[in-house]
Design a protein around this motif. Sequence first.
Motif, PDB file in Angstrom:
ATOM      1  N   MET A 202       0.810  -1.220   0.000  1.00 31.86           N
ATOM      2  CA  MET A 202       0.000   0.000   0.000  1.00 31.86           C
ATOM      3  C   MET A 202       0.847   1.276   0.000  1.00 31.86           C
ATOM      4  SD  MET A 202      -3.195  -0.450  -0.392  1.00 31.86           S
ATOM      5  CE  MET A 202      -3.818   1.138   0.178  1.00 31.86           C
ATOM      6  N   PRO A 203       1.959   1.338   0.779  1.00 35.59           N
ATOM      7  CA  PRO A 203       2.778   2.555   0.759  1.00 35.59           C
ATOM      8  C   PRO A 203       3.346   2.891  -0.617  1.00 35.59           C
ATOM      9  CG  PRO A 203       3.313   1.235   2.690  1.00 35.59           C
ATOM     10  CD  PRO A 203       2.441   0.390   1.817  1.00 35.59           C
ATOM     11  N   THR A 204       3.464   1.876  -1.497  1.00 35.16           N
ATOM     12  CA  THR A 204       4.031   2.157  -2.821  1.00 35.16           C
ATOM     13  C   THR A 204       3.108   3.023  -3.675  1.00 35.16           C
ATOM     14  OG1 THR A 204       3.146   0.132  -3.867  1.00 35.16           O
ATOM     15  CG2 THR A 204       5.296  -0.032  -2.777  1.00 35.16           C
ATOM     16  N   LEU A 205       1.867   3.218  -3.232  1.00 30.93           N
ATOM     17  CA  LEU A 205       0.985   4.140  -3.957  1.00 30.93           C
ATOM     18  C   LEU A 205       1.584   5.545  -3.994  1.00 30.93           C
ATOM     19  CD1 LEU A 205      -2.547   3.050  -2.665  1.00 30.93           C
ATOM     20  CD2 LEU A 205      -1.622   2.737  -4.972  1.00 30.93           C
ATOM     21  N   PHE A 206       2.407   5.879  -2.997  1.00 28.70           N
ATOM     22  CA  PHE A 206       3.077   7.174  -2.985  1.00 28.70           C
ATOM     23  C   PHE A 206       3.982   7.351  -4.193  1.00 28.70           C
ATOM     24  CE2 PHE A 206       1.436   8.017   1.100  1.00 28.70           C
ATOM     25  CZ  PHE A 206       1.833   9.271   1.526  1.00 28.70           C
ATOM     26  N   VAL A 241      -0.369  14.171  -5.354  1.00 26.75           N
ATOM     27  CA  VAL A 241      -0.181  14.510  -3.944  1.00 26.75           C
ATOM     28  C   VAL A 241      -1.545  14.629  -3.270  1.00 26.75           C
ATOM     29  CG1 VAL A 241       0.558  16.306  -2.337  1.00 26.75           C
ATOM     30  CG2 VAL A 241       2.064  15.631  -4.203  1.00 26.75           C
ATOM     31  N   GLY A 242      -2.449  15.351  -3.922  1.00 26.68           N
ATOM     32  CA  GLY A 242      -3.796  15.515  -3.372  1.00 26.68           C
ATOM     33  C   GLY A 242      -4.534  14.193  -3.251  1.00 26.68           C
ATOM     34  N   PHE A 265      10.805   9.251  -0.640  1.00 22.62           N
ATOM     35  CA  PHE A 265      11.379   9.846  -1.846  1.00 22.62           C
ATOM     36  C   PHE A 265      10.345  10.578  -2.706  1.00 22.62           C
ATOM     37  CE2 PHE A 265      12.585   9.684  -6.331  1.00 22.62           C
ATOM     38  CZ  PHE A 265      13.743  10.455  -6.297  1.00 22.62           C
ATOM     39  N   PRO A 266       9.158   9.997  -2.950  1.00 24.45           N
ATOM     40  CA  PRO A 266       8.159  10.735  -3.743  1.00 24.45           C
ATOM     41  C   PRO A 266       7.769  12.070  -3.106  1.00 24.45           C
ATOM     42  CG  PRO A 266       7.586   8.424  -3.630  1.00 24.45           C
ATOM     43  CD  PRO A 266       8.700   8.630  -2.641  1.00 24.45           C
ATOM     44  N   THR A 267       7.652  12.098  -1.769  1.00 24.58           N
ATOM     45  CA  THR A 267       7.325  13.348  -1.089  1.00 24.58           C
ATOM     46  C   THR A 267       8.440  14.364  -1.269  1.00 24.58           C
ATOM     47  OG1 THR A 267       6.105  12.056   0.572  1.00 24.58           O
ATOM     48  CG2 THR A 267       6.595  14.353   1.107  1.00 24.58           C
ATOM     49  N   ALA A 268       9.691  13.891  -1.209  1.00 28.53           N
ATOM     50  CA  ALA A 268      10.840  14.772  -1.449  1.00 28.53           C
ATOM     51  C   ALA A 268      10.814  15.315  -2.870  1.00 28.53           C
ATOM     52  CB  ALA A 268      12.141  14.011  -1.196  1.00 28.53           C
ATOM     53  N   ALA A 269      10.513  14.446  -3.837  1.00 27.75           N
ATOM     54  CA  ALA A 269      10.464  14.877  -5.243  1.00 27.75           C
ATOM     55  C   ALA A 269       9.410  15.958  -5.442  1.00 27.75           C
ATOM     56  CB  ALA A 269      10.186  13.669  -6.142  1.00 27.75           C
ATOM     57  N   ALA A 270       8.246  15.782  -4.794  1.00 30.52           N
ATOM     58  CA  ALA A 270       7.183  16.782  -4.907  1.00 30.52           C
ATOM     59  C   ALA A 270       7.626  18.102  -4.290  1.00 30.52           C
ATOM     60  CB  ALA A 270       5.918  16.273  -4.219  1.00 30.52           C
ATOM     61  N   SER A 271       8.263  18.046  -3.133  1.00 27.52           N
ATOM     62  CA  SER A 271       8.732  19.262  -2.468  1.00 27.52           C
ATOM     63  C   SER A 271       9.716  20.022  -3.365  1.00 27.52           C
ATOM     64  CB  SER A 271       9.403  18.910  -1.133  1.00 27.52           C
ATOM     65  OG  SER A 271       9.915  20.069  -0.503  1.00 27.52           O
ATOM     66  N   LEU A 287       5.728  27.870  -3.180  1.00 34.61           N
ATOM     67  CA  LEU A 287       6.640  27.803  -2.043  1.00 34.61           C
ATOM     68  C   LEU A 287       5.924  27.194  -0.842  1.00 34.61           C
ATOM     69  CD1 LEU A 287       9.378  28.412  -0.774  1.00 34.61           C
ATOM     70  CD2 LEU A 287       8.527  30.698  -0.204  1.00 34.61           C
ATOM     71  N   CYS A 288       4.662  27.569  -0.642  1.00 32.97           N
ATOM     72  CA  CYS A 288       3.873  26.997   0.454  1.00 32.97           C
ATOM     73  C   CYS A 288       3.708  25.494   0.276  1.00 32.97           C
ATOM     74  CB  CYS A 288       2.503  27.672   0.526  1.00 32.97           C
ATOM     75  SG  CYS A 288       2.556  29.400   1.062  1.00 32.97           S
ATOM     76  N   PHE A 289       3.398  25.072  -0.954  1.00 33.18           N
ATOM     77  CA  PHE A 289       3.276  23.640  -1.240  1.00 33.18           C
ATOM     78  C   PHE A 289       4.601  22.925  -0.959  1.00 33.18           C
ATOM     79  CE2 PHE A 289      -0.300  24.372  -4.535  1.00 33.18           C
ATOM     80  CZ  PHE A 289      -1.253  24.235  -3.545  1.00 33.18           C
ATOM     81  N   GLY A 290       5.704  23.553  -1.391  1.00 28.33           N
ATOM     82  CA  GLY A 290       7.015  22.950  -1.202  1.00 28.33           C
ATOM     83  C   GLY A 290       7.375  22.796   0.263  1.00 28.33           C
ATOM     84  N   ILE A 291       7.110  23.830   1.046  1.00 31.03           N
ATOM     85  CA  ILE A 291       7.403  23.782   2.491  1.00 31.03           C
ATOM     86  C   ILE A 291       6.508  22.761   3.183  1.00 31.03           C
ATOM     87  CG2 ILE A 291       7.303  25.085   4.643  1.00 31.03           C
ATOM     88  CD1 ILE A 291       8.143  27.570   3.047  1.00 31.03           C
ATOM     89  N   LEU A 292       5.232  22.739   2.804  1.00 26.16           N
ATOM     90  CA  LEU A 292       4.299  21.784   3.404  1.00 26.16           C
ATOM     91  C   LEU A 292       4.722  20.347   3.103  1.00 26.16           C
ATOM     92  CD1 LEU A 292       1.681  21.526   5.022  1.00 26.16           C
ATOM     93  CD2 LEU A 292       0.423  21.549   2.863  1.00 26.16           C
ATOM     94  N   ALA A 293       5.103  20.093   1.851  1.00 27.08           N
ATOM     95  CA  ALA A 293       5.569  18.755   1.481  1.00 27.08           C
ATOM     96  C   ALA A 293       6.831  18.393   2.261  1.00 27.08           C
ATOM     97  CB  ALA A 293       5.838  18.677  -0.025  1.00 27.08           C
TER      98      ALA A 293
END
Length: 321
Positions: A202-206, A241-242, A265-271, A287-293
């Motif tokens: 399931m985590p691989t959905l990220f 992400v959403g 890693f996917p979360t890092a890539a999005a950030s 920038l807000c999206f990047g900081i939040l990620a």
Amino acid sequence: MDQVDITKNQISKISNFPIMLYAVVMGLGGLTLAYEKLNLAVQISDFLFEILRLITSLVFVIITIIYSIKIIKYKEEIKAEINHPIKINFFAAFAISLFLLAALWRDIGTLHSVLFYIALIFQTFFTFYVIAFWINKNMLINHSNPAWFIPIVGNLIVVIASESKSEFLWYYFSIGVFFWIVLFTIIFYRIIFHDQLAQKFMPTLFIFIAPPAVAFLGYMKLTGSFDAFAHILLNLTLFFVGLIFFMYKNFMKLKFFLSWWAFTFPTAAASIAFIRAYELNKGDIFLCFGILAFIFLLFFIGIVGYFTVKAIKNSEICVAE
């Protein structure tokens, strides 16, 4: 426990040492690169970046030494892994880890070049090997999962790790984008019309987040043009992400597996992608999206790191399946 039992236990751990542990390096490497990008945008601390890249490099060295011992002493176990329909995909995580290290040490030209070209050789080999494996073996639809992106779509990492803008980078970019679409279609079909992913996967959905984010970063590097295609890639990143966070309940009660590193890693890539978009058009929302990620990334690294160390102490990782 006597000395003989301790020795047997150590041998068992090495023989069962999983190739999936390179996902840890991918997660830490993604964190370090994301921090570097965020630090350039808001000026936090250069020293912390140095600490993070040293930790990432050390973890890579430790994993590589142990896995090299396994390669030398336990060839049958290696053959079993590289012929496994799921585990085979994680061999490319070794090449991707090298690419990330090359990107982290790009300020040292010789080191960057050595890491990059070694990674390029392995990535090129694993791309052909895995596709040939899929063609020659009787793969089942239930074998498919987002980890399939790693060996093929991982070609997109080549562009990011390179210090040049050579024509050959388009070759790897093209392969990555093409197979992202092909594999996404197969995996999405499986998820909708066949059995749901097992809990451990399931985590691989990220991982759905990573291809458009990395493709966006690579496309911007190759063209420097924040054009319509770049906007499509960036918005697909935002969509996935959403979608993942909309499905947060799917991840709340999962038992710990090494696959939890797929959160990182996917979360890092999005950030990194969002912060790069901010650099290009100065839109504060990116920038807000990047900081939040990045905040979520820190949370994931903390949680997954804690449970990984706990699992190692409890001898729950390097065991026969």
